[in-house]
Design a protein around this motif. Structure first.
Motif, short mmCIF file in Angstrom:
data_model
loop_
_atom_site.label_atom_id
_atom_site.label_comp_id
_atom_site.label_asym_id
_atom_site.label_seq_id
_atom_site.Cartn_x
_atom_site.Cartn_y
_atom_site.Cartn_z
N ASP A 72 0.83 -1.20 0.00
CA ASP A 72 0.00 0.00 0.00
C ASP A 72 0.87 1.26 0.00
OD1 ASP A 72 -2.49 1.21 -0.06
OD2 ASP A 72 -2.49 1.51 2.11
N ASN A 75 2.42 1.72 -3.44
CA ASN A 75 1.41 2.25 -4.36
C ASN A 75 1.20 3.74 -4.14
OD1 ASN A 75 0.79 -0.11 -5.79
ND2 ASN A 75 -0.59 -0.82 -4.17
N CYS A 76 1.20 4.16 -2.88
CA CYS A 76 1.02 5.56 -2.55
C CYS A 76 2.16 6.41 -3.09
CB CYS A 76 0.90 5.73 -1.04
SG CYS A 76 0.90 7.45 -0.47
N LEU A 78 4.32 5.74 -5.47
CA LEU A 78 4.52 5.70 -6.91
C LEU A 78 3.38 6.33 -7.69
CD1 LEU A 78 5.95 2.08 -7.19
CD2 LEU A 78 7.21 4.22 -7.45
N SER A 79 2.17 6.28 -7.16
CA SER A 79 1.03 6.83 -7.89
C SER A 79 0.29 7.91 -7.14
CB SER A 79 0.04 5.71 -8.23
OG SER A 79 -0.47 5.12 -7.04
N LYS A 80 0.73 8.17 -5.89
CA LYS A 80 0.13 9.21 -5.03
C LYS A 80 -1.33 8.95 -4.75
CE LYS A 80 2.56 11.27 -3.63
NZ LYS A 80 3.52 10.80 -2.60
N GLN A 81 -1.73 7.69 -4.66
CA GLN A 81 -3.08 7.36 -4.24
C GLN A 81 -3.20 7.57 -2.74
OE1 GLN A 81 -3.62 3.32 -5.38
NE2 GLN A 81 -3.67 3.76 -7.58
N ARG A 89 -2.09 12.67 2.27
CA ARG A 89 -1.28 12.48 1.09
C ARG A 89 -0.26 13.60 0.96
NH1 ARG A 89 -4.41 12.09 -4.45
NH2 ARG A 89 -4.79 14.26 -3.91
N PRO A 94 4.72 12.21 -7.69
CA PRO A 94 5.06 10.79 -7.53
C PRO A 94 6.56 10.56 -7.68
CG PRO A 94 3.18 11.06 -8.99
CD PRO A 94 3.72 12.43 -8.75
N TYR A 122 7.93 -4.06 -7.46
CA TYR A 122 7.75 -2.64 -7.75
C TYR A 122 9.02 -2.00 -8.34
CZ TYR A 122 3.32 -2.67 -5.23
OH TYR A 122 2.02 -2.92 -4.83
#
Length: 298
Positions: A72, A75-76, A78-81, A89, A94, A122
């Protein structure tokens, strides 16, 4: 640079990256246990990164298993989700995978392998110091005893921990490791002073680099270290077999144009042997026929 400290406990390792590396902007500690010492880390070392008002830097904690928390968090980054546990955030853009470092100091048993596996999916950098290594499948357990016996010396020793660490490093060097992320890993193993970390002092350092990197342009051609090594091996082969460059590059034509001297001598020897055998056989047959006729005469 962002650092993710897996099984980080109080977060001292992640805090050291913030304190000692000006390029490190974020350190995230992932550990299911909430360790009391994390408040002491913030109080003792926080001044080294919190005083830098020009570059906002932070130390965060995620009390979660690495199997979900590490994925998680990556993912945050690399994609700033928005991450699952509702952390705010970061407003920064990213990150590239090569700007992320996953570390794990004394991650017990299979947790080290899982950290390496997730990081390679990743394509990020990863460095681990394994701990409490265990051969769960039992395939390598007897190797150390056999190695000691084969060397006929009691001083030779190879612990199961060393074997498992070498296997972990080998997995990161695997041909397909990181391929899904478009990277391969340059792997090294370093030893820390045993006075700092006795027995468990082997570090596996894995640097991610693009699979297209490492190529050098020479004479309009792309040449990688493996290509250069293959060319050297080809030249050595030619010298060993006294072949020209064209003969090595065109093996089909080589068999047509060049006939080994030993083969010619062998062919001549076979023809001479055949003729000699026929002559001897004919003579023996003639003698046998003559003796048979004499025996029939009354």
């Amino acid at each position: 640079l962002a650092v993710i400290d897996v099984a980080g406990g109080h977060g001292a390792l992640g805090a050291l990256f913030l304190a000692l590396s000006p390029k490190c902007k974020t350190a995230v500690v992932i550990d299911p246990a909430e360790v009391r010492g994390k408040d002491g880390v913030q109080k003792a070392w926080g001044q080294f990164w919190q005083s830098d008002s020009a570059n906002e830097r932070s130390l965060r904690y995620r009390h979660e298993c690495l199997r979900t928390g590490l994925r998680d968090e990556l993912n945050c980054m690399l994609s700033k989700q928005k991450i699952a546990d509702n952390h705010e955030r970061n407003s920064s853009p990213p990150l590239f995978p090569t700007n992320i470092l996953v570390v794990a100091c004394h991650a017990c048993q299979h947790l080290t392998d899982e950290t390496l596996e997730i990081a390679s999916e990743y394509g990020v950098n990863v460095a681990v110091m394994p701990c409490c290594q265990k051969d769960h499948d039992g395939w390598w357990k007897g190797l150390t005893k056999r190695l000691v016996k084969s060397n006929n010396t009691e001083s030779t020793s190879l612990s199961i921990g060393t074997v498992m660490d070498l296997l972990a490093a080998g997995k990161m060097l695997g041909w397909q490791t990181g391929s899904s992320a478009g990277v391969r890993y340059r792997v090294k193993m370093k030893l820390m002073d045993e006075g700092v970390s006795p027995h468990q002092n082997r570090m596996i350092l894995c640097r991610a680099e693009s699979r297209e990197s490492g190529l050098k342009l020479q004479g309009g051609k792309e040449e990688s270290p493996k290509v250069l090594a293959h060319e050297k091996l080809t030249r050595a082969y030619r010298r060993a077999h006294r072949q020209s460059k064209n003969e090595v590059e065109s093996p089909v034509n080589t068999t047509e144009k060049r006939v080994p001297v030993q083969s010619i001598a062998l062919d001549k020897l076979c023809v001479q042997s055949l003729m000699t055998g026929v002559a001897i056989g004919a003579a023996l047959a003639f003698l046998a026929l003559g003796s048979q006729r004499r025996s029939l005469v009354p």
